[in-house]
Design a protein around this motif. Structure first.
Motif, short mmCIF file in Angstrom:
data_model
loop_
_atom_site.label_atom_id
_atom_site.label_comp_id
_atom_site.label_asym_id
_atom_site.label_seq_id
_atom_site.Cartn_x
_atom_site.Cartn_y
_atom_site.Cartn_z
N ASP A 13 41.62 -100.01 -17.83
CA ASP A 13 40.24 -99.85 -18.31
C ASP A 13 39.82 -98.39 -18.19
N ILE A 14 39.20 -97.88 -19.21
CA ILE A 14 38.77 -96.48 -19.22
C ILE A 14 37.77 -96.17 -18.10
N PRO A 15 36.79 -97.06 -17.80
CA PRO A 15 35.81 -96.68 -16.77
C PRO A 15 36.36 -96.72 -15.34
N TYR A 16 37.56 -97.24 -15.14
CA TYR A 16 38.10 -97.45 -13.79
C TYR A 16 39.02 -96.31 -13.37
N SER A 17 38.94 -95.96 -12.10
CA SER A 17 39.92 -95.05 -11.50
C SER A 17 40.00 -95.34 -10.01
N LYS A 18 41.06 -94.85 -9.39
CA LYS A 18 41.24 -95.03 -7.95
C LYS A 18 41.75 -93.73 -7.36
N ARG A 19 41.08 -93.29 -6.32
CA ARG A 19 41.51 -92.12 -5.56
C ARG A 19 41.56 -92.47 -4.10
N LYS A 20 42.73 -92.27 -3.51
CA LYS A 20 42.98 -92.64 -2.11
C LYS A 20 42.61 -94.11 -1.91
N ASN A 21 41.65 -94.42 -1.04
CA ASN A 21 41.31 -95.81 -0.75
C ASN A 21 40.05 -96.29 -1.45
N THR A 22 39.56 -95.53 -2.42
CA THR A 22 38.31 -95.88 -3.09
C THR A 22 38.54 -96.18 -4.56
N HIS A 23 37.98 -97.31 -5.00
CA HIS A 23 38.01 -97.70 -6.40
C HIS A 23 36.70 -97.25 -7.03
N TYR A 24 36.77 -96.70 -8.23
CA TYR A 24 35.59 -96.21 -8.94
C TYR A 24 35.47 -96.94 -10.27
N TYR A 25 34.25 -97.31 -10.61
CA TYR A 25 33.97 -97.89 -11.91
C TYR A 25 32.79 -97.14 -12.49
N ASN A 26 33.05 -96.35 -13.54
CA ASN A 26 32.05 -95.46 -14.10
C ASN A 26 31.91 -95.78 -15.59
N ASN A 27 31.09 -96.76 -15.90
CA ASN A 27 30.90 -97.21 -17.27
C ASN A 27 29.56 -96.70 -17.78
#
Length: 143
Positions: free
Chosen positions: A69-83
């Motif tokens: 999914d384009i709005p999703y990313s993960k860095r280290k132990n954190t999941h990000y959802y930026n829609n």
């Protein structure tokens, strides 16, 4: 900003507090705001109510489900959802005893995915005194 703490409540306490979620919320709120001298007591109360969370299972599930999914990313132990289309910015971190979601809005897309993993999850937002079982939130969203 909303900060949601999500707990995997033991089945016997779900049966006991279903329909009386405010009592369960108040117990968790008291544990959250305990003084340093009372931490050991709070730890024992918390362990009686809450199941440990399988951090690796949830991290892996979310990543596999959302990594394309384009709005999703993960860095280290954190999941990000930026829609930006839904005006949503959410961050999710999984710990061994709770899941923390920081959201710029009232809801988060992560709620839907977490409910698919486990329907015993109880959400608390201590600052704004909001609480609910994720399965009930999902029912409200689909109506």
């Amino acid at each position: 900003m909303r900060v949601y703490f999500i707990f995997d409540i033991k089945k016997e306490f779900i049966n006991l507090y279903k329909g009386n979620e405010r009592i369960l919320y108040n117990i968790l709120k008291e544990v959250y705001y305990l003084e340093k001298e009372e931490v050991e007591y709070g730890y024992h109360v918390f362990k009686q109510l809450v199941n440990p969370i399988d951090k690796n299972k949830i991290d892996r599930y979310l990543f596999l489900k959302l990594h394309q999914d384009i709005p999703y990313s993960k860095r280290k132990n954190t999941h990000y959802y930026n829609n930006l289309y839904r005006d949503e910015i959410s961050r999710l971190t999984v710990k061994k005893s709770y899941i923390k979601i920081e959201a710029e809005q009232l809801s988060s897309s992560f709620f839907y995915y977490l409910n698919q993993i486990n329907n015993r999850l109880f959400v608390c937002e201590f600052k704004y005194q909001d609480y609910f079982f994720l399965e009930e939130f999902g029912e409200k969203e689909t109506i």
